[in-house]
Write a protein that holds these residues in place. Structure first.
Motif, short mmCIF file in Angstrom:
data_model
loop_
_atom_site.label_atom_id
_atom_site.label_comp_id
_atom_site.label_asym_id
_atom_site.label_seq_id
_atom_site.Cartn_x
_atom_site.Cartn_y
_atom_site.Cartn_z
N ARG A 145 0.87 -1.48 -0.02
CA ARG A 145 -0.03 -0.13 0.01
C ARG A 145 0.96 1.20 -0.16
O ARG A 145 0.52 2.16 -0.74
CB ARG A 145 -0.87 -0.12 1.16
CG ARG A 145 -1.83 -1.22 1.30
CD ARG A 145 -2.76 -1.42 0.49
NE ARG A 145 -2.47 -2.04 -0.73
CZ ARG A 145 -2.33 -3.57 -0.94
NH1 ARG A 145 -2.71 -4.16 0.10
NH2 ARG A 145 -2.13 -4.05 -1.99
N ILE A 146 2.00 1.13 0.85
CA ILE A 146 2.94 2.47 0.68
C ILE A 146 3.46 2.58 -0.91
O ILE A 146 3.48 3.71 -1.12
CB ILE A 146 4.11 2.31 1.57
CG1 ILE A 146 3.44 1.96 3.02
CG2 ILE A 146 5.00 3.08 1.58
CD1 ILE A 146 4.53 2.01 4.33
N LYS A 147 3.73 1.22 -1.28
CA LYS A 147 4.19 1.59 -2.67
C LYS A 147 3.25 2.17 -3.81
O LYS A 147 3.62 3.20 -4.57
CB LYS A 147 4.77 0.30 -3.32
CG LYS A 147 5.15 0.11 -4.79
CD LYS A 147 5.35 -1.41 -5.19
CE LYS A 147 5.26 -1.54 -6.77
NZ LYS A 147 5.02 -0.32 -7.43
N GLU A 148 2.06 1.60 -3.59
CA GLU A 148 0.76 2.37 -4.38
C GLU A 148 0.76 3.74 -4.12
O GLU A 148 0.52 4.63 -4.81
CB GLU A 148 -0.43 1.54 -3.95
CG GLU A 148 -0.41 0.14 -4.76
CD GLU A 148 -1.50 -1.01 -3.74
OE1 GLU A 148 -1.13 -2.02 -4.16
OE2 GLU A 148 -2.33 -0.20 -3.36
N ALA A 149 0.83 4.20 -2.89
CA ALA A 149 0.59 5.62 -2.35
C ALA A 149 1.85 6.45 -3.04
O ALA A 149 1.56 7.58 -3.69
CB ALA A 149 0.98 5.90 -0.79
N TYR A 150 3.06 5.87 -2.98
CA TYR A 150 4.16 6.58 -3.81
C TYR A 150 4.19 6.52 -5.31
O TYR A 150 4.41 7.56 -5.81
CB TYR A 150 5.69 6.49 -3.19
CG TYR A 150 5.64 6.98 -1.85
CD1 TYR A 150 5.95 8.25 -1.72
CD2 TYR A 150 5.92 6.02 -0.81
CE1 TYR A 150 6.10 8.88 -0.59
CE2 TYR A 150 5.80 6.77 0.42
CZ TYR A 150 6.08 7.94 0.53
OH TYR A 150 6.15 8.64 1.74
N ASP A 151 3.47 5.53 -5.88
CA ASP A 151 3.28 5.35 -7.45
C ASP A 151 2.41 6.39 -7.73
O ASP A 151 2.28 7.05 -8.71
CB ASP A 151 2.86 3.99 -7.60
CG ASP A 151 4.01 3.04 -7.65
OD1 ASP A 151 5.24 3.36 -7.44
OD2 ASP A 151 3.56 1.52 -7.59
N ALA A 152 1.42 6.55 -6.96
CA ALA A 152 0.36 7.56 -7.24
C ALA A 152 0.67 8.87 -7.13
O ALA A 152 0.14 9.71 -7.89
CB ALA A 152 -1.03 7.16 -6.38
#
Ligand code: 6PG
Length: 468
Positions: free
Chosen positions: A374-381
Protein backbone atom coordinates in the motif's frame (compact mmCIF):
# COMPACT_ATOMS: atom_id res chain seq x y z
CA UNK A 1 36.81 -23.38 -11.90
CA UNK A 2 37.08 -19.84 -13.27
CA UNK A 3 38.60 -17.21 -10.99
CA UNK A 4 35.94 -15.55 -8.81
CA UNK A 5 35.07 -11.91 -9.51
CA UNK A 6 33.82 -11.43 -5.97
CA UNK A 7 35.23 -12.07 -2.52
CA UNK A 8 33.84 -11.74 1.00
CA UNK A 9 35.78 -11.09 4.15
CA UNK A 10 34.28 -11.49 7.61
CA UNK A 11 32.83 -14.94 8.15
CA UNK A 12 30.60 -14.33 11.16
CA UNK A 13 27.04 -15.62 10.77
CA UNK A 14 25.83 -12.90 8.36
CA UNK A 15 29.03 -13.09 6.29
CA UNK A 16 28.91 -16.88 6.08
CA UNK A 17 25.30 -16.92 4.99
CA UNK A 18 25.76 -14.17 2.40
CA UNK A 19 28.78 -16.02 0.96
CA UNK A 20 26.74 -19.22 0.77
CA UNK A 21 23.87 -17.33 -0.83
CA UNK A 22 26.21 -15.90 -3.48
CA UNK A 23 27.76 -19.31 -4.16
CA UNK A 24 24.40 -21.09 -4.29
CA UNK A 25 23.33 -18.59 -6.93
CA UNK A 26 26.14 -19.84 -9.14
CA UNK A 27 28.84 -17.22 -8.54
CA UNK A 28 32.36 -18.32 -7.63
CA UNK A 29 33.52 -16.53 -4.49
CA UNK A 30 36.74 -16.10 -2.51
CA UNK A 31 36.28 -16.09 1.26
CA UNK A 32 38.46 -14.83 4.07
CA UNK A 33 38.29 -14.38 7.80
CA UNK A 34 40.77 -12.79 10.21
CA UNK A 35 40.84 -16.02 12.26
CA UNK A 36 42.08 -18.60 9.75
CA UNK A 37 40.41 -21.56 11.51
CA UNK A 38 37.00 -20.01 10.83
CA UNK A 39 37.71 -20.02 7.09
CA UNK A 40 38.86 -23.65 7.20
CA UNK A 41 35.81 -24.70 9.18
CA UNK A 42 33.54 -22.80 6.79
CA UNK A 43 35.06 -24.51 3.74
CA UNK A 44 34.87 -27.92 5.43
CA UNK A 45 31.19 -27.44 6.25
CA UNK A 46 29.93 -25.57 3.21
CA UNK A 47 32.58 -26.01 0.51
CA UNK A 48 30.33 -28.46 -1.36
CA UNK A 49 27.57 -25.83 -1.75
CA UNK A 50 29.34 -23.86 -4.48
CA UNK A 51 32.59 -22.61 -5.96
CA UNK A 52 34.45 -21.26 -2.91
CA UNK A 53 38.09 -20.29 -2.72
CA UNK A 54 39.19 -20.22 0.92
CA UNK A 55 42.04 -17.77 1.62
CA UNK A 56 44.19 -17.53 4.73
CA UNK A 57 45.45 -13.96 4.44
CA UNK A 58 44.37 -10.69 2.85
CA UNK A 59 46.99 -10.78 0.12
CA UNK A 60 46.10 -14.22 -1.21
CA UNK A 61 42.42 -13.30 -0.80
CA UNK A 62 42.74 -10.21 -3.00
CA UNK A 63 44.91 -12.04 -5.52
CA UNK A 64 42.38 -14.86 -5.78
CA UNK A 65 39.83 -12.45 -7.23
CA UNK A 66 39.63 -11.50 -10.91
CA UNK A 67 40.20 -7.80 -11.73
CA UNK A 68 38.31 -5.49 -11.50
CA UNK A 69 37.58 -6.97 -8.10
CA UNK A 70 34.49 -6.77 -5.97
CA UNK A 71 35.09 -7.34 -2.26
CA UNK A 72 32.32 -7.46 0.28
CA UNK A 73 33.19 -6.68 3.90
CA UNK A 74 30.97 -8.19 6.56
CA UNK A 75 32.63 -6.94 9.73
CA UNK A 76 31.41 -5.08 12.78
CA UNK A 77 30.49 -1.43 12.20
CA UNK A 78 33.01 1.20 13.27
CA UNK A 79 36.78 0.80 13.48
CA UNK A 80 36.84 -2.81 12.19
CA UNK A 81 35.60 -1.54 8.79
CA UNK A 82 38.38 1.05 8.62
CA UNK A 83 40.91 -1.60 9.67
CA UNK A 84 39.81 -4.02 6.95
CA UNK A 85 39.92 -1.25 4.33
CA UNK A 86 43.45 -0.34 5.39
CA UNK A 87 44.44 -4.02 5.38
CA UNK A 88 43.10 -4.57 1.86
CA UNK A 89 44.32 -1.36 0.25
CA UNK A 90 47.97 -2.33 -0.40
CA UNK A 91 46.82 -5.23 -2.60
CA UNK A 92 43.99 -3.50 -4.46
CA UNK A 93 44.16 -2.09 -7.99
CA UNK A 94 42.43 1.04 -9.23
CA UNK A 95 38.84 0.28 -10.23
CA UNK A 96 38.38 -2.36 -7.53
CA UNK A 97 35.10 -2.13 -5.67
CA UNK A 98 34.68 -2.45 -1.91
CA UNK A 99 31.24 -3.15 -0.46
CA UNK A 100 30.43 -2.64 3.20
CA UNK A 101 27.43 -4.82 3.98
CA UNK A 102 27.34 -4.16 7.73
CA UNK A 103 25.21 -1.68 9.68
CA UNK A 104 27.69 1.19 9.35
CA UNK A 105 26.87 4.70 10.51
CA UNK A 106 25.99 6.63 7.35
CA UNK A 107 28.45 9.45 8.02
CA UNK A 108 31.28 6.89 8.24
CA UNK A 109 30.15 5.51 4.89
CA UNK A 110 30.13 9.00 3.34
CA UNK A 111 33.67 9.58 4.60
CA UNK A 112 34.97 6.20 3.40
CA UNK A 113 33.31 6.53 -0.01
CA UNK A 114 34.77 9.99 -0.57
CA UNK A 115 38.25 8.86 0.50
CA UNK A 116 38.33 5.65 -1.55
CA UNK A 117 36.80 7.26 -4.64
CA UNK A 118 39.47 9.97 -4.49
CA UNK A 119 42.03 7.16 -4.55
CA UNK A 120 40.55 5.54 -7.66
CA UNK A 121 38.51 2.78 -6.00
CA UNK A 122 34.76 2.29 -5.99
CA UNK A 123 32.76 2.00 -2.79
CA UNK A 124 29.28 0.78 -1.94
CA UNK A 125 27.74 1.02 1.52
CA UNK A 126 24.79 -1.30 1.51
CA UNK A 127 22.03 -2.11 3.93
CA UNK A 128 21.39 -5.83 4.19
CA UNK A 129 18.33 -6.83 6.16
CA UNK A 130 16.79 -10.13 7.07
CA UNK A 131 18.95 -11.58 9.80
CA UNK A 132 20.70 -14.93 9.42
CA UNK A 133 17.89 -16.60 7.56
CA UNK A 134 17.44 -13.70 5.13
CA UNK A 135 21.17 -13.54 4.44
CA UNK A 136 21.11 -17.16 3.35
CA UNK A 137 17.83 -17.35 1.47
CA UNK A 138 17.32 -13.81 0.23
CA UNK A 139 17.73 -10.55 2.15
CA UNK A 140 16.51 -7.06 1.28
CA UNK A 141 19.49 -5.14 -0.09
CA UNK A 142 19.85 -1.33 -0.09
CA UNK A 143 23.04 -0.36 -1.95
CA UNK A 144 24.37 3.19 -2.09
CA UNK A 145 27.40 4.51 -3.98
CA UNK A 146 28.27 5.43 -7.54
CA UNK A 147 25.80 4.06 -10.04
CA UNK A 148 28.60 2.48 -12.10
CA UNK A 149 29.67 0.57 -8.99
CA UNK A 150 26.13 -0.68 -8.50
CA UNK A 151 25.76 -1.66 -12.16
CA UNK A 152 28.85 -3.82 -11.87
CA UNK A 153 27.56 -5.82 -8.94
CA UNK A 154 23.81 -5.64 -9.69
CA UNK A 155 23.67 -9.09 -11.37
CA UNK A 156 24.87 -10.72 -8.14
CA UNK A 157 22.94 -8.53 -5.69
CA UNK A 158 19.61 -8.76 -7.49
CA UNK A 159 19.94 -12.53 -7.80
CA UNK A 160 20.82 -13.15 -4.15
CA UNK A 161 18.10 -10.79 -2.85
CA UNK A 162 14.61 -11.87 -1.83
CA UNK A 163 12.11 -11.76 -4.72
CA UNK A 164 8.50 -10.59 -4.38
CA UNK A 165 6.17 -11.13 -7.37
CA UNK A 166 9.27 -11.60 -9.51
CA UNK A 167 10.80 -8.29 -8.41
CA UNK A 168 14.09 -8.40 -6.49
CA UNK A 169 14.18 -6.69 -3.08
CA UNK A 170 17.25 -4.78 -4.19
CA UNK A 171 17.59 -1.58 -6.18
CA UNK A 172 20.04 1.27 -6.45
CA UNK A 173 19.36 3.73 -3.63
CA UNK A 174 21.62 6.69 -4.40
CA UNK A 175 25.13 8.13 -4.12
CA UNK A 176 27.47 7.91 -1.15
CA UNK A 177 25.81 7.03 2.13
CA UNK A 178 22.24 6.74 0.77
CA UNK A 179 22.09 2.96 1.19
CA UNK A 180 23.22 2.96 4.80
CA UNK A 181 20.93 5.87 5.59
CA UNK A 182 17.92 4.01 4.24
CA UNK A 183 18.95 0.89 6.18
CA UNK A 184 19.26 3.00 9.33
CA UNK A 185 15.71 4.30 8.86
CA UNK A 186 14.57 0.72 8.20
CA UNK A 187 15.98 -0.17 11.60
CA UNK A 188 14.36 2.87 13.24
CA UNK A 189 11.01 1.69 11.87
CA UNK A 190 11.91 -1.83 13.04
CA UNK A 191 12.39 -0.48 16.58
CA UNK A 192 8.98 1.26 16.45
CA UNK A 193 7.26 -1.80 14.96
CA UNK A 194 8.71 -4.04 17.68
CA UNK A 195 7.83 -1.63 20.48
CA UNK A 196 4.25 -1.24 19.20
CA UNK A 197 3.86 -5.02 19.17
CA UNK A 198 5.33 -5.18 22.69
CA UNK A 199 2.84 -2.54 23.87
CA UNK A 200 -0.03 -4.52 22.31
CA UNK A 201 1.26 -7.61 24.15
CA UNK A 202 1.42 -5.73 27.45
CA UNK A 203 -2.16 -4.48 27.01
CA UNK A 204 -3.49 -7.90 26.02
CA UNK A 205 -1.74 -9.51 28.96
CA UNK A 206 -1.89 -6.97 31.77
CA UNK A 207 -5.08 -5.07 30.96
CA UNK A 208 -7.24 -7.43 28.90
CA UNK A 209 -6.13 -10.52 30.84
CA UNK A 210 -5.32 -12.92 27.99
CA UNK A 211 -3.16 -16.01 28.53
CA UNK A 212 0.02 -16.55 26.52
CA UNK A 213 -1.81 -19.07 24.38
CA UNK A 214 -4.60 -16.59 23.63
CA UNK A 215 -2.05 -13.86 22.88
CA UNK A 216 -0.27 -16.20 20.45
CA UNK A 217 -3.59 -17.01 18.74
CA UNK A 218 -4.44 -13.30 18.55
CA UNK A 219 -1.15 -12.44 16.83
CA UNK A 220 -1.57 -15.43 14.48
CA UNK A 221 -5.02 -14.13 13.51
CA UNK A 222 -3.75 -10.58 13.04
CA UNK A 223 -1.06 -11.97 10.79
CA UNK A 224 -3.74 -13.20 8.40
CA UNK A 225 -5.09 -9.67 7.81
CA UNK A 226 -3.91 -6.13 7.13
CA UNK A 227 -1.30 -6.41 9.90
CA UNK A 228 0.31 -9.41 8.19
CA UNK A 229 4.07 -9.06 8.62
CA UNK A 230 7.21 -10.92 9.56
CA UNK A 231 7.34 -9.33 13.02
CA UNK A 232 3.73 -10.27 13.84
CA UNK A 233 4.35 -13.78 12.50
CA UNK A 234 7.43 -14.37 14.66
CA UNK A 235 5.61 -12.89 17.65
CA UNK A 236 2.90 -15.56 17.27
CA UNK A 237 5.68 -18.13 17.03
CA UNK A 238 7.30 -16.83 20.22
CA UNK A 239 4.05 -17.38 22.16
CA UNK A 240 3.95 -21.00 21.00
CA UNK A 241 7.41 -21.75 22.36
CA UNK A 242 7.88 -23.65 25.61
CA UNK A 243 10.89 -23.45 27.90
CA UNK A 244 12.61 -26.86 27.76
CA UNK A 245 13.91 -26.28 31.28
CA UNK A 246 10.68 -25.43 33.08
CA UNK A 247 7.95 -26.45 30.66
CA UNK A 248 6.43 -22.96 31.00
CA UNK A 249 6.31 -20.37 28.22
CA UNK A 250 9.83 -19.38 27.20
CA UNK A 251 8.85 -15.72 26.74
CA UNK A 252 8.10 -15.52 30.48
CA UNK A 253 11.63 -16.68 31.29
CA UNK A 254 13.25 -13.90 29.25
CA UNK A 255 14.61 -10.96 31.27
CA UNK A 256 12.75 -7.73 30.40
CA UNK A 257 15.85 -5.71 29.57
CA UNK A 258 16.19 -4.85 25.87
CA UNK A 259 19.55 -4.51 24.15
CA UNK A 260 20.36 -2.26 21.22
CA UNK A 261 23.29 -1.86 18.89
CA UNK A 262 22.68 1.75 17.94
CA UNK A 263 20.86 2.00 14.62
CA UNK A 264 17.58 3.07 16.27
CA UNK A 265 19.37 5.76 18.22
CA UNK A 266 21.15 6.94 15.06
CA UNK A 267 17.76 7.35 13.40
CA UNK A 268 16.62 9.57 16.27
CA UNK A 269 19.95 11.44 16.29
CA UNK A 270 19.61 12.17 12.59
CA UNK A 271 15.95 13.18 13.04
CA UNK A 272 16.93 15.63 15.79
CA UNK A 273 19.72 17.01 13.63
CA UNK A 274 17.32 17.52 10.71
CA UNK A 275 14.38 18.61 12.88
CA UNK A 276 12.03 15.79 11.90
CA UNK A 277 9.60 14.55 14.58
CA UNK A 278 10.02 10.77 14.46
CA UNK A 279 8.34 10.45 17.83
CA UNK A 280 7.17 6.83 17.65
CA UNK A 281 10.65 5.68 16.65
CA UNK A 282 12.33 7.74 19.36
CA UNK A 283 9.91 6.54 22.04
CA UNK A 284 10.79 3.00 20.97
CA UNK A 285 14.49 3.76 21.52
CA UNK A 286 13.75 5.30 24.93
CA UNK A 287 11.49 2.38 25.86
CA UNK A 288 14.51 0.10 25.43
CA UNK A 289 16.56 2.49 27.59
CA UNK A 290 13.86 2.46 30.31
CA UNK A 291 13.69 -1.34 30.14
CA UNK A 292 17.44 -1.46 30.72
CA UNK A 293 16.97 0.34 34.08
CA UNK A 294 15.83 -2.94 35.57
CA UNK A 295 17.27 -2.56 39.07
CA UNK A 296 15.76 0.91 39.46
CA UNK A 297 12.40 -0.30 38.17
CA UNK A 298 12.36 -3.20 40.62
CA UNK A 299 13.04 -0.79 43.49
CA UNK A 300 10.48 1.76 42.23
CA UNK A 301 7.81 -0.92 41.80
CA UNK A 302 7.84 -1.35 45.58
CA UNK A 303 7.46 2.38 46.28
CA UNK A 304 5.55 4.15 43.51
CA UNK A 305 1.78 3.86 43.29
CA UNK A 306 -0.48 3.41 40.28
CA UNK A 307 -4.01 2.26 39.42
CA UNK A 308 -5.17 -1.30 38.84
CA UNK A 309 -4.19 -2.27 35.31
CA UNK A 310 -7.36 -4.14 34.33
CA UNK A 311 -9.54 -2.74 31.50
CA UNK A 312 -12.71 -4.70 32.34
CA UNK A 313 -15.44 -5.29 29.72
CA UNK A 314 -15.45 -7.68 26.78
CA UNK A 315 -12.10 -9.25 25.94
CA UNK A 316 -13.14 -9.70 22.31
CA UNK A 317 -13.98 -6.02 22.02
CA UNK A 318 -10.64 -4.95 23.51
CA UNK A 319 -8.68 -7.31 21.28
CA UNK A 320 -10.19 -5.62 18.22
CA UNK A 321 -9.50 -2.19 19.69
CA UNK A 322 -5.85 -3.01 20.44
CA UNK A 323 -5.46 -4.30 16.89
CA UNK A 324 -6.79 -1.01 15.53
CA UNK A 325 -4.49 1.00 17.83
CA UNK A 326 -1.53 -1.08 16.67
CA UNK A 327 -2.41 -0.61 13.01
CA UNK A 328 -2.92 3.16 13.29
CA UNK A 329 0.29 3.62 15.30
CA UNK A 330 2.20 1.52 12.80
CA UNK A 331 1.00 3.73 9.96
CA UNK A 332 2.31 6.77 11.86
CA UNK A 333 5.70 5.11 12.53
CA UNK A 334 6.16 4.40 8.82
CA UNK A 335 4.94 7.89 7.91
CA UNK A 336 7.57 9.33 10.25
CA UNK A 337 10.34 7.12 8.83
CA UNK A 338 9.49 8.07 5.25
CA UNK A 339 9.26 11.73 6.25
CA UNK A 340 12.75 11.52 7.73
CA UNK A 341 14.06 10.08 4.46
CA UNK A 342 12.34 12.87 2.51
CA UNK A 343 14.02 15.58 4.60
CA UNK A 344 17.40 13.80 4.63
CA UNK A 345 17.17 13.47 0.87
CA UNK A 346 16.64 17.22 0.50
CA UNK A 347 19.63 17.79 2.78
CA UNK A 348 22.04 15.28 1.24
CA UNK A 349 20.77 15.24 -2.38
CA UNK A 350 20.52 11.48 -2.93
CA UNK A 351 17.39 11.56 -5.13
CA UNK A 352 15.77 8.78 -3.07
CA UNK A 353 12.75 7.05 -4.56
CA UNK A 354 10.33 6.24 -1.72
CA UNK A 355 8.24 3.96 -3.95
CA UNK A 356 11.30 1.90 -4.78
CA UNK A 357 12.38 1.76 -1.14
CA UNK A 358 8.97 0.39 -0.14
CA UNK A 359 9.28 -2.14 -2.97
CA UNK A 360 12.61 -3.35 -1.57
CA UNK A 361 11.14 -3.61 1.93
CA UNK A 362 8.27 -5.85 0.79
CA UNK A 363 10.43 -8.95 1.19
CA UNK A 364 13.52 -10.31 2.88
CA UNK A 365 13.83 -7.64 5.55
CA UNK A 366 12.72 -7.57 9.17
CA UNK A 367 9.94 -5.01 8.60
CA UNK A 368 8.47 -6.79 5.57
CA UNK A 369 4.72 -6.46 5.77
CA UNK A 370 1.63 -6.75 3.63
CA UNK A 371 0.97 -3.04 3.91
CA UNK A 372 4.26 -2.08 2.23
CA UNK A 373 2.40 -2.77 -1.01
CA UNK A 374 0.00 0.00 0.00
CA UNK A 375 2.93 2.34 0.69
CA UNK A 376 4.35 1.55 -2.74
CA UNK A 377 0.96 2.27 -4.32
CA UNK A 378 0.73 5.57 -2.42
CA UNK A 379 4.10 6.72 -3.80
CA UNK A 380 3.34 5.33 -7.27
CA UNK A 381 0.22 7.49 -7.28
CA UNK A 382 2.07 10.57 -6.01
CA UNK A 383 5.86 10.42 -5.93
CA UNK A 384 6.09 13.81 -4.21
CA UNK A 385 3.70 12.87 -1.40
CA UNK A 386 4.77 14.99 1.58
CA UNK A 387 3.44 12.62 4.25
CA UNK A 388 2.08 9.09 4.02
CA UNK A 389 -0.79 10.06 6.33
CA UNK A 390 -2.19 12.17 3.47
CA UNK A 391 -2.40 9.24 1.03
CA UNK A 392 -6.10 8.31 0.67
CA UNK A 393 -5.56 4.68 1.73
CA UNK A 394 -3.78 5.59 4.99
CA UNK A 395 -6.07 8.55 5.67
CA UNK A 396 -8.97 6.07 5.54
CA UNK A 397 -7.18 3.47 7.69
CA UNK A 398 -6.75 6.02 10.44
CA UNK A 399 -10.24 7.34 9.85
CA UNK A 400 -11.74 3.97 10.69
CA UNK A 401 -9.30 2.91 13.43
CA UNK A 402 -8.91 6.13 15.36
CA UNK A 403 -11.90 5.77 17.69
CA UNK A 404 -10.45 2.51 18.99
CA UNK A 405 -6.93 3.96 18.98
CA UNK A 406 -8.06 6.79 21.27
CA UNK A 407 -10.05 4.40 23.46
CA UNK A 408 -7.04 2.11 23.93
CA UNK A 409 -4.60 4.94 24.68
CA UNK A 410 -7.06 6.55 27.14
CA UNK A 411 -7.76 3.24 28.86
CA UNK A 412 -4.03 2.44 29.02
CA UNK A 413 -3.35 5.79 30.67
CA UNK A 414 -6.25 5.31 33.11
CA UNK A 415 -4.97 1.84 33.94
CA UNK A 416 -1.32 2.80 34.26
CA UNK A 417 -0.08 0.58 31.43
CA UNK A 418 2.76 2.40 29.65
CA UNK A 419 2.14 2.82 25.91
CA UNK A 420 4.81 5.34 24.89
CA UNK A 421 4.84 4.49 21.19
CA UNK A 422 1.03 4.18 20.83
CA UNK A 423 0.52 7.53 22.54
CA UNK A 424 3.42 9.33 20.82
CA UNK A 425 2.06 8.20 17.46
CA UNK A 426 -1.41 9.47 18.37
CA UNK A 427 -0.08 12.82 19.61
CA UNK A 428 1.85 13.20 16.35
CA UNK A 429 -1.29 12.47 14.36
CA UNK A 430 -3.28 15.02 16.34
CA UNK A 431 -0.52 17.60 16.08
CA UNK A 432 -0.01 17.05 12.36
CA UNK A 433 -3.71 17.47 11.57
CA UNK A 434 -4.10 20.70 13.62
CA UNK A 435 -4.14 23.91 11.63
CA UNK A 436 -3.20 25.90 14.72
CA UNK A 437 -0.96 24.65 17.51
CA UNK A 438 -0.15 26.49 20.75
CA UNK A 439 3.27 27.43 19.35
CA UNK A 440 2.03 31.04 19.17
CA UNK A 441 2.41 31.05 22.94
CA UNK A 442 5.94 29.62 22.71
CA UNK A 443 6.83 32.42 20.32
CA UNK A 444 5.34 35.02 22.67
CA UNK A 445 7.29 33.59 25.60
CA UNK A 446 10.50 33.60 23.57
CA UNK A 447 9.92 37.16 22.52
CA UNK A 448 9.11 38.25 26.09
CA UNK A 449 12.14 36.74 27.80
CA UNK A 450 14.72 36.98 25.05
CA UNK A 451 13.48 39.39 22.38
CA UNK A 452 13.63 36.47 19.94
CA UNK A 453 10.92 38.11 17.77
CA UNK A 454 7.85 36.51 16.20
CA UNK A 455 5.84 36.54 12.98
CA UNK A 456 2.17 37.57 12.78
CA UNK A 457 -0.75 35.72 11.23
CA UNK A 458 -2.17 38.82 9.54
CA UNK A 459 0.83 40.50 7.90
CA UNK A 460 4.40 39.66 6.89
CA UNK A 461 7.48 40.75 8.80
CA UNK A 462 9.28 40.09 12.06
CA UNK A 463 8.04 41.69 15.27
CA UNK A 464 9.14 42.33 18.82
CA UNK A 465 6.76 43.62 21.48
CA UNK A 466 6.73 44.85 25.05
CA UNK A 467 4.56 42.16 26.69
CA UNK A 468 2.31 42.85 29.70
C1 6PG B 1 18.04 -6.41 10.00
C2 6PG B 1 18.22 -5.97 11.44
C3 6PG B 1 19.63 -6.10 11.88
C4 6PG B 1 19.90 -5.59 13.29
C5 6PG B 1 19.20 -6.32 14.37
C6 6PG B 1 19.63 -5.96 15.77
O1 6PG B 1 17.52 -5.59 9.26
O2 6PG B 1 18.36 -7.55 9.65
O3 6PG B 1 17.85 -4.63 11.55
O4 6PG B 1 20.40 -5.34 10.98
O5 6PG B 1 21.24 -5.73 13.53
O6 6PG B 1 17.84 -6.14 14.26
O7 6PG B 1 19.49 -4.61 16.05
P1 6PG B 1 19.49 -4.11 17.57
O8 6PG B 1 20.54 -4.90 18.31
O9 6PG B 1 19.83 -2.67 17.56
O10 6PG B 1 18.13 -4.42 18.08
Amino acid sequence: MSKPTIGLTGLAVMGQNLARNIARNGFAIAVHNRTVETTHKFIAEHGHEGAFVGCDDLRSFVEAIEKPRTIMMMVKAGKPVDDVIEGLKPYLAKGDLLIDGGNSFFKDTARRAAQLESEGFLYIGTGVSGGEEGALNGPAIMPGGKREAYERVAPILTKMAAQVDGTPCCAYIGEGAAGHYVKMVHNGIEYADMQLIAEAYDLLKSAVGLSNEQIGETFAQWNEGELGSYLIEITAQIFRTRDPETGGYLVDAVLDRAGQKGTGKWTSDSALELGVPVTAITEAVFARCLSAMKAQRVAASKVLMGPSSSFGGSQKDWIGAVRDALYASKVVAYAQGFDLMRVADAEYGWALKPGEISTIWRGGCIIRAVFLNRIKEAYDADSSLSNLLLAPFFRDVIGRTQANWRRVVSAAIQSGVPVPAFSAALAYYDGYRRERLPANLLQAQRDLFGAHTYERVDKPGVYHSQWG
